[in-house]
Enzyme design. Structure first.
Site, short mmCIF file in Angstrom:
data_model
loop_
_atom_site.label_atom_id
_atom_site.label_comp_id
_atom_site.label_asym_id
_atom_site.label_seq_id
_atom_site.Cartn_x
_atom_site.Cartn_y
_atom_site.Cartn_z
N TYR A 19 10.98 -11.93 4.58
CA TYR A 19 10.13 -11.19 3.64
C TYR A 19 8.95 -12.10 3.28
O TYR A 19 8.68 -13.08 3.99
CB TYR A 19 11.04 -10.83 2.44
CG TYR A 19 10.50 -9.78 1.52
CD1 TYR A 19 10.20 -8.50 1.98
CD2 TYR A 19 10.32 -10.06 0.17
CE1 TYR A 19 9.71 -7.54 1.10
CE2 TYR A 19 9.84 -9.10 -0.70
CZ TYR A 19 9.53 -7.83 -0.22
OH TYR A 19 9.06 -6.89 -1.09
N ASP A 56 2.04 -0.45 1.84
CA ASP A 56 0.85 -1.16 2.28
C ASP A 56 -0.22 -0.28 2.94
O ASP A 56 -0.86 -0.66 3.92
CB ASP A 56 1.24 -2.36 3.16
CG ASP A 56 1.99 -3.42 2.35
OD1 ASP A 56 2.32 -3.14 1.17
OD2 ASP A 56 2.27 -4.51 2.88
N ASP A 108 5.84 2.13 -2.82
CA ASP A 108 6.38 0.86 -3.29
C ASP A 108 5.33 0.02 -4.01
O ASP A 108 5.63 -0.65 -5.00
CB ASP A 108 6.91 0.11 -2.06
CG ASP A 108 7.73 -1.10 -2.41
OD1 ASP A 108 8.43 -1.06 -3.44
OD2 ASP A 108 7.70 -2.07 -1.64
O1 LIG Z 1 5.94 -7.02 0.24
C1 LIG Z 1 5.91 -7.64 -0.85
O2 LIG Z 1 6.26 -8.81 -0.97
C2 LIG Z 1 5.46 -6.91 -2.09
C3 LIG Z 1 4.56 -5.82 -1.73
O3 LIG Z 1 4.94 -4.68 -1.59
C4 LIG Z 1 3.18 -6.16 -1.39
O4 LIG Z 1 2.71 -7.26 -1.67
O5 LIG Z 1 2.53 -5.29 -0.79
MG LIG Z 2 3.77 -3.61 -0.22
#
Ligand SMILES: O=C([O-])CC(=O)C(=O)O
Ligand SMILES: [Mg+2]
Length: 591
Positions: free
Chosen positions: A139, A283, A305
């Site tokens: 991640y 995203d 999200d």
């Molecule tokens: O993915 C991650 O760490 C958190 C998130 O959704 C982003 O930054 O777009």
């Molecule tokens: Mg994200």
């Protein structure tokens, strides 16, 4: 050489079953035994899988050296493996040893992705048992680098690619995916990958990583998870000129062409998987994210999200932080740098919670919250030129054109970075915030680490150790004046796995803001006195499966209350039920 294996595909199926039954019944057997009786083991849980060398190449069932003697006999594996039989625990130890040898995070990432493709249960066992160590690998921040280099490190597809070439055929494309009972889709169009910008088709690393967390952190079966990348081109010149780029070599389609592809996708998904399929948008760029959420929020089970997950995790952190910084939520003043999905999403959820707590109308509570974008403080005189999602935040104030002056003018008690731009909380900005707050709450949310508005070290140094600090990507503990400060991680990874599990176990058909508040509340309630004593506003990730079960239960309870849950009757003890439904990666016995 096909052999029939009677058993549960990969353990507990989270939906459509009775929690008391051992077949698909959510109750995971800690010893990996399928204890169901013969006649419970009829279709749809009787499955046929490969044997022999194909079994060793099937990541869902492969156990490598852990196949027992009897299994080797029964499934034509004799001679295909060395004589030793190794326990899953020893395999785990061996792999962790080898992953720890790699110095370069991207090498660790690739080793883990290889494992996922070789032996899925072992991959999840590693991830669950070593979550704090491996989260930064699968991640943020490493997944960001993986996306940037995705073309070069690409070995095998890990999700579905739907490009403009598939227009008119999306339903057929969905049917090409080998799994049938999908519960969660995470989809991106790659236009705003973390704070790294447009990575086009290479954004696939994000849905893959998010869904790995759905399973490891939230207990949703791996076979129920589907990563999708929609490729409408990219405006990233470097990628367009990169000979190893894996996406369409064209500029992004926009307008009608974009909308039509998305429309076809959304209806094909619903047609193929029904109305209880979770579609998590991830995203997308601001200009599409808000519109897609508004357009499909009333007809599909959609969750953004970056708008909603991030809002829920930040609200939880702020509510928990009140124990350390004092006051009620409505007594605080918030200043954001960044007025996109995360900034406005968080602002709105905080205003909503304030309004619920104080019975003051939302229009009023919003006035406690100020946002700065690239043009300065968002104020009413800018209203005509603002994008629609910024308009609710255009309060009466004279123009202020930079963050430092905005800090001095607004005097926030909470400073939140959601800009996607690194190192924008300068020494002057942090010192200004610290000058009128005993304990300033500073959240630097942008990802990956390179885009964080400040580092943990900067936050503690520049506030002389007074800051309560959390960031989107992890930072190591910092020593200041002989004292060790442990920064928290304010990342939607705390929320979406449990939130999704809550939707699944209740059979929810819509997401409602009150469910986001319910998730926040559950997370904030998991912060213990011991955590507070260390200055933490989030519980450690090592407890995440328990936390996810609590989040799932609160979200499911809200879904029942709102009448959007379809799984009836409602389980009495939702926490226990959520726990009982969670996938565990212990090997099954194939005898
Ligand atoms: O993915 C991650 O760490 C958190 C998130 O959704 C982003 O930054 O777009
Ligand atoms: Mg994200």
């Amino acid at each position: 050489m096909e052999s029939i294996m009677k058993g549960i595909r990969d353990g507990a199926s989270v939906l459509d079953m009775d929690p008391k039954s051992t077949v698909g019944g959510g109750v995971e057997d800690p010893y990996g035994e399928d204890r169901a009786t013969e006649d419970q083991l009829v279709t749809p849980w009787t499955i046929s899988i490969a044997s022999g060398s194909s079994l060793l190449r099937d990541p869902h069932h492969n156990k490598g050296l852990a196949f027992a003697e009897k299994e080797r006999d029964a499934h034509y594996l004799r001679g295909l493996l060395p004589p030793i039989v190794m326990s899953q625990e020893l395999q785990e130890k061996k792999l962790m040893n080898s992953i720890r040898q790699y110095q370069v995070p991207l090498q660790k990432y690739m080793a883990l992705m290889d494992l996922q493709e070789r032996n899925e249960r072992l991959f999840y066992k590693l991830l669950i048992d070593n979550v704090e160590e491996l989260l930064p690998v699968v991640y943020t921040p490493t997944v960001g680098e993986a996306c940037q280099k995705y073309g070069s490190i690409f070995r095998r597809p890990q999700g579905l690619y739907i490009s403009l070439k598939e227009k008119g055929k999306i339903l057929e494309v969905l049917k090409n995916w080998p799994e049938r009972s999908i519960q969660v889709i995470v989809v991106t169009d790659g236009e705003r990958i973390l704070g790294l910008g447009d990575l086009g088709c290479q954004g696939m690393g994000i849905p893959v990583g998010k869904l790995a967390l759905y399973t490891a952190l939230g207990g949703v079966r791996p076979s129920a998870c589907l990563p999708i990348t929609i490729d409408v081109g990219t405006n990233n010149e470097a990628l367009l000129n990169d000979e190893f780029y894996i996406g369409l070599r064209q500029k992004r389609a926009t307008g009608k062409e974009y909308a039509e592809l998305l429309e076809e996708f959304m209806s094909a998904v619903k047609q193929n998987y029904g109305e209880k399929i979770i579609i998590q948008f991830e995203d997308f760029a601001n200009h599409n994210a808000f519109d897609l959420l508004a357009k499909y929020g009333t007809s599909h089970l959609v969750f953004n999200d970056d708008i909603q997950g991030t809002a829920s995790v930040v609200l939880a952190g702020v509510v928990a932080a009140l124990k350390l910084i004092g006051g009620n939520l409505a007594e605080h003043t918030f200043l954001f740098l960044g007025a996109g999905e995360a900034g406005t999403g968080i602002a709105e959820l905080i205003a909503l919670e304030m309004s619920k707590q104080t019975k003051v109308p939302l229009e009023e509570t919003r006035k406690k919250i100020w946002l700065v974008d690239s043009k300065g403080l968002i104020v009413s005189s800018r209203k005509d030129s603002l994008q629609h999602f910024k308009k609710p935040w255009a309060h009466e104030h004279e123009p202020v054109n930079n963050l430092l002056d905005a800090v001095k003018a607004i005097k926030p008690t909470v400073l939140i970075g959601s800009s996607g731009v690194g190192r924008t909380f300068t020494k002057e900005v942090i010192e200004a915030v610290a000058s009128f707050n005993e304990k300033p709450l500073i959240l630097a949310l942008s990802n990956p680490t390179s885009q964080s508005e400040c580092t943990a070290e900067e936050a503690y140094n520049w506030t002389k150790g007074r800051a309560i600090f959390a960031s989107g990507s992890p930072f190591d503990p910092v020593e200041y004046n002989g004292k060790v400060f442990v920064p928290g991680q304010s990342n939607n990874a705390y929320i979406f796995p449990g939130f999704g599990l809550g939707l699944v176990i209740s059979g929810a058909i819509r997401v409602h803001d009150d469910m986001l508040l319910a998730a926040s509340e559950a997370l904030a309630n998991q912060v213990t006195q011991e955590n507070f004593d260390k200055g933490l506003i989030y519980p450690p990730f090592s407890n995440i499966r328990k936390i996810s079960a609590h989040i799932a239960a609160n979200v499911a309870a809200k879904a029942y209350e709102l009448g959007v849950a379809t799984r009836l009757p409602r389980p009495q003890n939702l926490v226990k039920y959520a726990e009982s439904c969670m996938y565990t990666p212990v090997y099954r016995n194939y005898r």
